[in-house]
Design a protein around this motif. Structure first.
Motif, PDB file in Angstrom:
ATOM      1  N   GLY A  55      24.078  33.524 -58.138  1.00  0.00           N
ATOM      2  CA  GLY A  55      23.418  32.583 -57.243  1.00  0.00           C
ATOM      3  C   GLY A  55      21.913  32.673 -57.194  1.00  0.00           C
ATOM      4  O   GLY A  55      21.270  32.004 -56.395  1.00  0.00           O
ATOM      5  N   ARG A  56      21.320  33.488 -58.059  1.00  0.00           N
ATOM      6  CA  ARG A  56      19.867  33.714 -58.010  1.00  0.00           C
ATOM      7  C   ARG A  56      19.093  32.961 -59.081  1.00  0.00           C
ATOM      8  O   ARG A  56      17.880  33.056 -59.150  1.00  0.00           O
ATOM      9  N   PHE A  57      19.796  32.246 -59.982  1.00  0.00           N
ATOM     10  CA  PHE A  57      19.096  31.574 -61.059  1.00  0.00           C
ATOM     11  C   PHE A  57      19.817  30.280 -61.437  1.00  0.00           C
ATOM     12  O   PHE A  57      21.000  30.103 -61.153  1.00  0.00           O
ATOM     13  N   SER A  58      19.066  29.399 -62.072  1.00  0.00           N
ATOM     14  CA  SER A  58      19.678  28.237 -62.726  1.00  0.00           C
ATOM     15  C   SER A  58      19.326  28.324 -64.201  1.00  0.00           C
ATOM     16  O   SER A  58      18.330  28.944 -64.586  1.00  0.00           O
ATOM     17  N   TRP A  59      20.142  27.686 -65.016  1.00  0.00           N
ATOM     18  CA  TRP A  59      20.019  27.787 -66.467  1.00  0.00           C
ATOM     19  C   TRP A  59      20.018  26.387 -67.044  1.00  0.00           C
ATOM     20  O   TRP A  59      20.891  25.582 -66.715  1.00  0.00           O
ATOM     21  N   ALA A  60      19.069  26.080 -67.905  1.00  0.00           N
ATOM     22  CA  ALA A  60      19.028  24.785 -68.576  1.00  0.00           C
ATOM     23  C   ALA A  60      18.762  25.000 -70.063  1.00  0.00           C
ATOM     24  O   ALA A  60      17.734  25.576 -70.433  1.00  0.00           O
ATOM     25  N   ASP A  61      19.717  24.593 -70.895  1.00  0.00           N
ATOM     26  CA  ASP A  61      19.490  24.640 -72.336  1.00  0.00           C
ATOM     27  C   ASP A  61      18.453  23.592 -72.696  1.00  0.00           C
ATOM     28  O   ASP A  61      18.542  22.440 -72.268  1.00  0.00           O
ATOM     29  N   LEU A  62      17.457  23.990 -73.484  1.00  0.00           N
ATOM     30  CA  LEU A  62      16.368  23.093 -73.859  1.00  0.00           C
ATOM     31  C   LEU A  62      16.457  22.637 -75.305  1.00  0.00           C
ATOM     32  O   LEU A  62      16.070  21.520 -75.626  1.00  0.00           O
ATOM     33  N   GLU A  63      16.924  23.524 -76.180  1.00  0.00           N
ATOM     34  CA  GLU A  63      16.968  23.206 -77.605  1.00  0.00           C
ATOM     35  C   GLU A  63      18.054  24.037 -78.276  1.00  0.00           C
ATOM     36  O   GLU A  63      18.203  25.222 -77.980  1.00  0.00           O
ATOM     37  N   GLN A  64      18.788  23.403 -79.158  1.00  0.00           N
ATOM     38  CA  GLN A  64      19.769  24.102 -79.978  1.00  0.00           C
ATOM     39  C   GLN A  64      19.604  23.592 -81.402  1.00  0.00           C
ATOM     40  O   GLN A  64      20.068  22.505 -81.734  1.00  0.00           O
ATOM     41  N   ALA A  65      18.898  24.364 -82.215  1.00  0.00           N
ATOM     42  CA  ALA A  65      18.646  23.995 -83.604  1.00  0.00           C
ATOM     43  C   ALA A  65      18.907  25.227 -84.468  1.00  0.00           C
ATOM     44  O   ALA A  65      18.890  26.350 -83.957  1.00  0.00           O
ATOM     45  N   PRO A  66      19.152  25.032 -85.749  1.00  0.00           N
ATOM     46  CA  PRO A  66      19.365  26.187 -86.620  1.00  0.00           C
ATOM     47  C   PRO A  66      18.185  27.160 -86.555  1.00  0.00           C
ATOM     48  O   PRO A  66      17.036  26.778 -86.758  1.00  0.00           O
ATOM     49  N   GLY A  67      18.477  28.401 -86.177  1.00  0.00           N
ATOM     50  CA  GLY A  67      17.447  29.429 -86.101  1.00  0.00           C
ATOM     51  C   GLY A  67      16.555  29.371 -84.880  1.00  0.00           C
ATOM     52  O   GLY A  67      15.647  30.185 -84.735  1.00  0.00           O
ATOM     53  N   ARG A  68      16.792  28.430 -83.987  1.00  0.00           N
ATOM     54  CA  ARG A  68      15.948  28.320 -82.785  1.00  0.00           C
ATOM     55  C   ARG A  68      16.772  27.754 -81.636  1.00  0.00           C
ATOM     56  O   ARG A  68      17.299  26.650 -81.711  1.00  0.00           O
TER      57      ARG A  68
END
Length: 97
Positions: free
Chosen positions: A58-71
């Motif tokens: 309950g102390r953080f939120s998570w947002a995926d920003l980028e999903q690319a090969p190697g990054r």
């Protein structure tokens, strides 16, 4: 991405995998509520997300920003409050609360 601006960009790709969680957790603890860190890695880090869920419920939120090969990038935002007893008052501090 969260509307919050990332206070820190942490590129952990050069770190050994076993050192990454401690580094990320250490930087997260330095954030003020509402601030975020942008984590850059060479792959999606599902174990990190699960670790944070267990030690920082309950102390953080998570947002995926980028999903690319190697990054892969995610924004992890420190929330203003957590579960009962973890708002900074009387907390032992072990969970960054």
């Amino acid at each position: 991405m969260s509307p919050n601006v990332c206070a820190v960009t942490l590129d952990v790709r050069a770190l050994p995998p076993n050192e990454r969680p401690a580094m990320i957790h250490s930087v997260f603890r330095s954030l003020l509520p509402g601030q975020a860190i942008e984590v850059v890695c060479n792959h999606e880090d599902k174990p990190l997300r699960e670790l944070l869920r267990s030690v920082l419920p309950g102390r953080f939120s998570w947002a995926d920003l980028e999903q690319a090969p190697g990054r892969w990038r995610a924004a992890i935002t420190r929330l203003a409050s957590g579960p009962e007893g973890h708002d900074g008052a009387g907390c032992c501090g072990a969970c960054a609360g």
